[in-house]
Design a protein around this motif. Structure first.
Motif, PDB file in Angstrom:
ATOM      1  N   GLU A 147       3.083   2.163   5.792  1.00  0.00           N
ATOM      2  CA  GLU A 147       2.307   3.257   5.206  1.00  0.00           C
ATOM      3  C   GLU A 147       2.601   3.397   3.713  1.00  0.00           C
ATOM      4  N   ALA A 148       3.855   3.247   3.362  1.00  0.00           N
ATOM      5  CA  ALA A 148       4.231   3.321   1.947  1.00  0.00           C
ATOM      6  C   ALA A 148       3.619   2.154   1.175  1.00  0.00           C
ATOM      7  N   ALA A 188       0.835   0.579   1.908  1.00  0.00           N
ATOM      8  CA  ALA A 188      -0.600   0.842   1.777  1.00  0.00           C
ATOM      9  C   ALA A 188      -0.873   1.799   0.618  1.00  0.00           C
ATOM     10  N   ALA A 189       0.009   2.777   0.434  1.00  0.00           N
ATOM     11  CA  ALA A 189      -0.140   3.705  -0.684  1.00  0.00           C
ATOM     12  C   ALA A 189       0.053   2.981  -2.014  1.00  0.00           C
TER      13      ALA A 189
END
Length: 221
Positions: free
Chosen positions: A157-158, A160-161
């Motif tokens: 998720e990090a 993707a950010a």
């Protein structure tokens, strides 16, 4: 407007660094740039042997893929450097490219260009690598517009950010080129580098003819 992205990771299609370079390029393309992605690990680039012939003639005698890559860099308006953190430094593939660019440093051939950097690391140090990549762009003469860095331990998720940040960075890079932005905080470094490199070349003018002729021509202009 041409923007070139160079990925220094040796991991090919599995490269997370490559994904960030690609994200920057996608952002730049959306902003109107013509883009090209280069996988440095897929090229044959021999180590610099410090023969200094490029200082004298402007050409490296080594027969490999560097000359074609270098020409692409000289033709580009913007450059994106990307590398993973390998023991607190860039990858061997990226360093091989940099070590072949002493002529570009001495002549400040990237003056007027813009650039940015992306970096990855397994656990730490990605920010330091991104800072170093931007430093290389600056000592070549380019203005840098920012950097993004990702640490794999932070999870998908990090990452993707961070890809979204890289996309925005690419749009910013293209905008800087379009707007001919100036960065006063970088002007002192560029002036210091240009003065230092010119002095070095003039001290060796009897041998480094190509570089001496370059700086004489700059004075005339």
């Amino acid at each position: 407007m041409k923007i070139l992205g160079i990925n220094g990771s040796p991991r090919g299609q599995e490269s997370m660094t490559g994904r960030l370079v690609d994200a920057v390029l996608c952002g730049a393309r959306e902003a109107g740039a013509e883009i090209e992605f280069i996988d440095a690990a897929a090229l044959r680039i021999r180590p610099c042997s410090a023969c200094t012939l490029c200082y004298q003639t402007g050409e490296c005698p080594k027969q490999d893929d560097f000359a074609a890559l270098y020409e692409k860099m000289l033709e580009a308006d913007g450059i994106v450097f990307g590398s993973p953190n390998y023991i607190d430094n860039v990858s061997a593939q990226m360093k091989a490219v940099f070590d072949r660019m002493a002529d570009a440093v001495h002549c400040q051939f990237f003056a007027g260009k813009y650039g940015c950097a992306v970096a990855t690391a397994g656990g730490a140090g990605a920010d330091d690598i991104a800072t170093y990549l931007n430093h290389v762009l600056q000592i070549l003469g380019a203005d840098t517009v920012g950097a993004v860095a990702a640490v794999m331990v932070a999870g998908p998720e990090a990452f993707a950010a961070t890809e979204k940040e890289a996309f925005a960075l690419g749009k910013n890079l293209a905008a800087a080129i379009t707007d001919c932005r100036t960065y006063p905080e970088q002007e002192a470094l560029h002036a210091e580098m240009a003065a230092g490199m010119k002095a070095l070349v003039f001290a060796n003018k009897d041998v480094w003819k190509h570089q001496y002729d370059h700086w004489v021509a700059q004075d005339r202009n």
